[in-house]
Design a protein around this motif. Structure first.
Motif, PDB file in Angstrom:
ATOM      1  N   GLU A  16      23.675  34.331  14.054  1.00 26.52           N
ATOM      2  CA  GLU A  16      22.275  33.929  13.811  1.00 26.52           C
ATOM      3  C   GLU A  16      22.215  32.637  13.056  1.00 26.52           C
ATOM      4  O   GLU A  16      20.993  32.209  13.479  1.00 26.52           O
ATOM      5  CB  GLU A  16      22.012  34.805  12.521  1.00 26.52           C
ATOM      6  CG  GLU A  16      22.139  36.462  12.722  1.00 26.52           C
ATOM      7  CD  GLU A  16      22.234  37.293  11.356  1.00 26.52           C
ATOM      8  OE1 GLU A  16      20.845  37.618  11.058  1.00 26.52           O
ATOM      9  OE2 GLU A  16      23.234  37.176  10.654  1.00 26.52           O
ATOM     10  N   ASP A  17      23.027  32.017  12.829  1.00 32.73           N
ATOM     11  CA  ASP A  17      23.005  30.554  12.248  1.00 32.73           C
ATOM     12  C   ASP A  17      23.133  29.412  13.402  1.00 32.73           C
ATOM     13  O   ASP A  17      22.700  28.472  13.200  1.00 32.73           O
ATOM     14  CB  ASP A  17      23.814  30.203  11.368  1.00 32.73           C
ATOM     15  CG  ASP A  17      25.304  30.318  11.595  1.00 32.73           C
ATOM     16  OD1 ASP A  17      25.532  30.623  12.585  1.00 32.73           O
ATOM     17  OD2 ASP A  17      26.333  29.881  10.652  1.00 32.73           O
ATOM     18  N   LYS A  19      21.798  27.173  16.400  1.00 28.08           N
ATOM     19  CA  LYS A  19      20.372  26.573  16.899  1.00 28.08           C
ATOM     20  C   LYS A  19      19.868  26.931  18.104  1.00 28.08           C
ATOM     21  O   LYS A  19      20.804  27.328  18.818  1.00 28.08           O
ATOM     22  CB  LYS A  19      20.616  24.977  16.453  1.00 28.08           C
ATOM     23  CG  LYS A  19      21.039  24.372  15.350  1.00 28.08           C
ATOM     24  CD  LYS A  19      19.749  24.745  14.124  1.00 28.08           C
ATOM     25  CE  LYS A  19      20.214  24.163  12.999  1.00 28.08           C
ATOM     26  NZ  LYS A  19      21.445  24.819  12.265  1.00 28.08           N
ATOM     27  N   ARG A  39      26.698  39.917  13.730  1.00 27.03           N
ATOM     28  CA  ARG A  39      27.098  39.420  12.566  1.00 27.03           C
ATOM     29  C   ARG A  39      28.070  40.201  12.084  1.00 27.03           C
ATOM     30  O   ARG A  39      28.195  41.457  12.142  1.00 27.03           O
ATOM     31  CB  ARG A  39      25.867  39.637  11.611  1.00 27.03           C
ATOM     32  CG  ARG A  39      26.109  39.196  10.223  1.00 27.03           C
ATOM     33  CD  ARG A  39      25.033  39.812   9.173  1.00 27.03           C
ATOM     34  NE  ARG A  39      23.742  39.488   9.518  1.00 27.03           N
ATOM     35  CZ  ARG A  39      22.880  40.396   9.275  1.00 27.03           C
ATOM     36  NH1 ARG A  39      23.019  41.559   8.605  1.00 27.03           N
ATOM     37  NH2 ARG A  39      21.676  40.028   9.645  1.00 27.03           N
ATOM     38  N   THR A  76      16.839  28.150  14.024  1.00 24.45           N
ATOM     39  CA  THR A  76      18.079  29.045  14.294  1.00 24.45           C
ATOM     40  C   THR A  76      17.797  30.338  15.208  1.00 24.45           C
ATOM     41  O   THR A  76      16.599  30.692  15.043  1.00 24.45           O
ATOM     42  CB  THR A  76      18.699  29.458  13.238  1.00 24.45           C
ATOM     43  OG1 THR A  76      17.998  30.563  12.540  1.00 24.45           O
ATOM     44  CG2 THR A  76      19.311  28.325  12.165  1.00 24.45           C
TER      45      THR A  76
END
Length: 216
Positions: A16-17, A19, A39, A76
């Motif tokens: 998820e994080d 870019k 995740r 993101t």
């Protein structure tokens, strides 16, 4: 056939994080257009080129290229990913995958087990490939199309029996029904299309197309 027969088992995923620009680089590197978002080894979303495009600043805005790139480097995958993702299981039929894609207007389905563990991915291109394989389009041999004026039960048995009695080996057979029109498409080893047309015509069948292909 099942989804597992045509899905891609080696799946590239992202977090998820990550870019958005980095996700685009990964897609370009692997020639992918979609990436499952993971995740803790569980799928939580899907990011696609289309989603990124929809969430990118328009070239018609007053933003400069520098400002656009800045926004993309700060955005993101988790900010814009699709969270409600249609999935399928490896043991499901390919027809089920095709129906789900059509009904939900999507071109990809993550393949999962235990609800959200991604074990593969199947796309509309995979379904096209399966259709070509099922119909034997790339195989060497003859392909005939029989127009059925009046459909009735036992017609396939009758056609296959006629061909079997003349030692014609059938590789694939399919029936298409649309409104009141019915066509039987047969792929076979024999290159003698004229002879096959004559055999079927003698038995009262109309062959609207007969072609021979060398195969790949």
């Amino acid at each position: 056939m099942n989804v597992k027969n045509y899905m891609t088992s080696t799946v590239v995923t992202v977090s998820e994080d990550l870019k958005v620009l980095e996700a685009l680089d990964i897609m370009k590197e692997h020639d992918f257009h979609r990436l499952p978002v993971i995740r803790n080894e569980k799928m939580v979303g899907l990011i696609t080129e289309e989603i990124i495009q929809e969430n990118s600043p328009s070239t018609a805005t007053s933003l400069s290229i520098h400002e656009m790139n800045y926004l993309l480097t700060k955005t993101t995958v988790g900010d814009i990913m699709r969270k409600q993702v249609i999935t399928i299981k490896a043991e499901d039929l390919l027809e089920t995958a095709a129906a789900l894609m059509l009904e939900n207007n999507v071109g990809v389905l993550p393949v999962v087990e235990n609800k959200d563990n991604v074990i593969g991915i199947i796309t509309d291109k995979d379904l096209f490939r399966a259709f070509i394989d099922v119909m034997g389009y790339n195989n060497k041999g003859s392909r005939i199309v029989i127009d059925i004026a009046k459909d009735h039960s036992g017609i396939l048995e009758d056609i296959t029996t006629i061909l079997a009695e003349d030692q014609v080996s059938i590789n694939q057979i399919a029936v298409y029904r649309q409104n009141e029109n019915t066509q039987v498409v047969i792929q076979m080893d024999s290159a003698n299309t004229d002879e096959i047309k004559e055999i079927l015509a003698t038995e009262g069948y109309t062959v609207s197309s007969a072609t021979f292909k060398e195969g790949k």
